[in-house]
Motif scaffolding. Structure first.
Motif, PDB file in Angstrom:
ATOM      1  N   LEU A  19       0.814  -1.206   0.000  1.00 18.33           N
ATOM      2  CA  LEU A  19       0.000   0.000   0.000  1.00 18.33           C
ATOM      3  C   LEU A  19       0.851   1.261   0.000  1.00 18.33           C
ATOM      4  O   LEU A  19       0.548   2.232  -0.703  1.00 18.33           O
ATOM      5  N   GLU A  20       1.946   1.274   0.724  1.00 20.02           N
ATOM      6  CA  GLU A  20       2.797   2.462   0.806  1.00 20.02           C
ATOM      7  C   GLU A  20       3.377   2.872  -0.548  1.00 20.02           C
ATOM      8  O   GLU A  20       3.781   4.006  -0.740  1.00 20.02           O
TER       9      GLU A  20
ATOM     10  N   ALA B 106      -4.030  11.170  -3.429  1.00 17.22           N
ATOM     11  CA  ALA B 106      -2.965  12.029  -2.911  1.00 17.22           C
ATOM     12  C   ALA B 106      -2.425  12.977  -3.976  1.00 17.22           C
ATOM     13  O   ALA B 106      -1.651  13.870  -3.668  1.00 17.22           O
TER      14      ALA B 106
ATOM     15  N   SER C 167       4.119   6.196  -6.947  1.00 16.34           N
ATOM     16  CA  SER C 167       2.780   6.333  -7.536  1.00 16.34           C
ATOM     17  C   SER C 167       2.770   6.192  -9.050  1.00 16.34           C
ATOM     18  O   SER C 167       1.830   5.649  -9.609  1.00 16.34           O
TER      19      SER C 167
ATOM     20  N   LEU D 157      -6.770  14.175   0.103  1.00 17.42           N
ATOM     21  CA  LEU D 157      -5.860  13.765   1.186  1.00 17.42           C
ATOM     22  C   LEU D 157      -4.899  14.893   1.459  1.00 17.42           C
ATOM     23  O   LEU D 157      -4.502  15.622   0.613  1.00 17.42           O
TER      24      LEU D 157
ATOM     25  N   GLY E 175       1.766   3.416  -3.125  1.00 19.62           N
ATOM     26  CA  GLY E 175       0.909   4.452  -3.688  1.00 19.62           C
ATOM     27  C   GLY E 175       1.463   5.832  -3.406  1.00 19.62           C
ATOM     28  O   GLY E 175       1.229   6.780  -4.140  1.00 19.62           O
ATOM     29  N   ARG E 176       2.244   5.938  -2.344  1.00 18.11           N
ATOM     30  CA  ARG E 176       2.874   7.200  -1.968  1.00 18.11           C
ATOM     31  C   ARG E 176       4.292   7.287  -2.519  1.00 18.11           C
ATOM     32  O   ARG E 176       4.677   8.302  -3.074  1.00 18.11           O
TER      33      ARG E 176
ATOM     34  N   TYR F  74      -4.872   5.312  -3.604  1.00 17.62           N
ATOM     35  CA  TYR F  74      -4.131   6.270  -2.780  1.00 17.62           C
ATOM     36  C   TYR F  74      -3.323   7.227  -3.663  1.00 17.62           C
ATOM     37  O   TYR F  74      -3.303   8.437  -3.424  1.00 17.62           O
TER      38      TYR F  74
ATOM     39  N   LEU G 253      -5.689  -0.574  -3.810  1.00 11.30           N
ATOM     40  CA  LEU G 253      -5.609   0.456  -2.776  1.00 11.30           C
ATOM     41  C   LEU G 253      -4.440   1.409  -3.013  1.00 11.30           C
ATOM     42  O   LEU G 253      -4.562   2.612  -2.795  1.00 11.30           O
ATOM     43  N   ALA G 254      -3.304   0.881  -3.459  1.00  8.37           N
ATOM     44  CA  ALA G 254      -2.153   1.739  -3.740  1.00  8.37           C
ATOM     45  C   ALA G 254      -2.463   2.692  -4.897  1.00  8.37           C
ATOM     46  O   ALA G 254      -2.100   3.875  -4.855  1.00  8.37           O
TER      47      ALA G 254
END
Length: 107
Positions: free
Chosen positions: A20-21, A81, A27, A107, A23-24, A77, A73-74
């Motif tokens: 998931l991280e 974001a 991306s 976000l 996605g930040r 996100y 989900l990534a």
């Protein structure tokens, strides 16, 4: 000499684990590797409609091991974001594009 499947097509490398991280932190890569199947597109449409309506919602995400839950989900996100992959994802989904055109921050 007989041909092999590898002589006819090129299969890009596939990562079997997405966190998931990412996605930040990655991306753009997440967005490039994300595939909008018809089922995924319909789920994203529900989320985009809820965000456009400004109402809170809760969702359960369930699927078999390896079905792409973390990738989904990534990617979501990354879009929410406003990461580097946002435009790539918007190009593939009209609901995300319309929502992005509103210039709202999520976000």
């Amino acid at each position: 000499m007989s041909l092999r499947i590898g002589d006819l097509i090129e299969v890009p490398p596939v990562r079997t684990v997405i966190r998931l991280e990412e996605g930040r932190t990655g991306s753009e890569e997440i967005a490039r590797s994300f595939v909008f199947t018809s089922e995924v597109a319909s789920h994203v449409a529900v989320i985009a409609d809820a965000l456009a309506g400004g109402r809170g919602q809760g969702y359960f995400l369930q699927g078999d091991f390896g079905s792409g839950k973390s990738h989904f989900l990534a990617a979501l996100y990354a879009w929410l974001a406003g990461g580097e992959g946002r435009e790539l994802l918007s190009e593939h989904h009209g609901g995300l594009k319309r929502l992005g055109d509103t210039a709202k921050r999520f976000l």
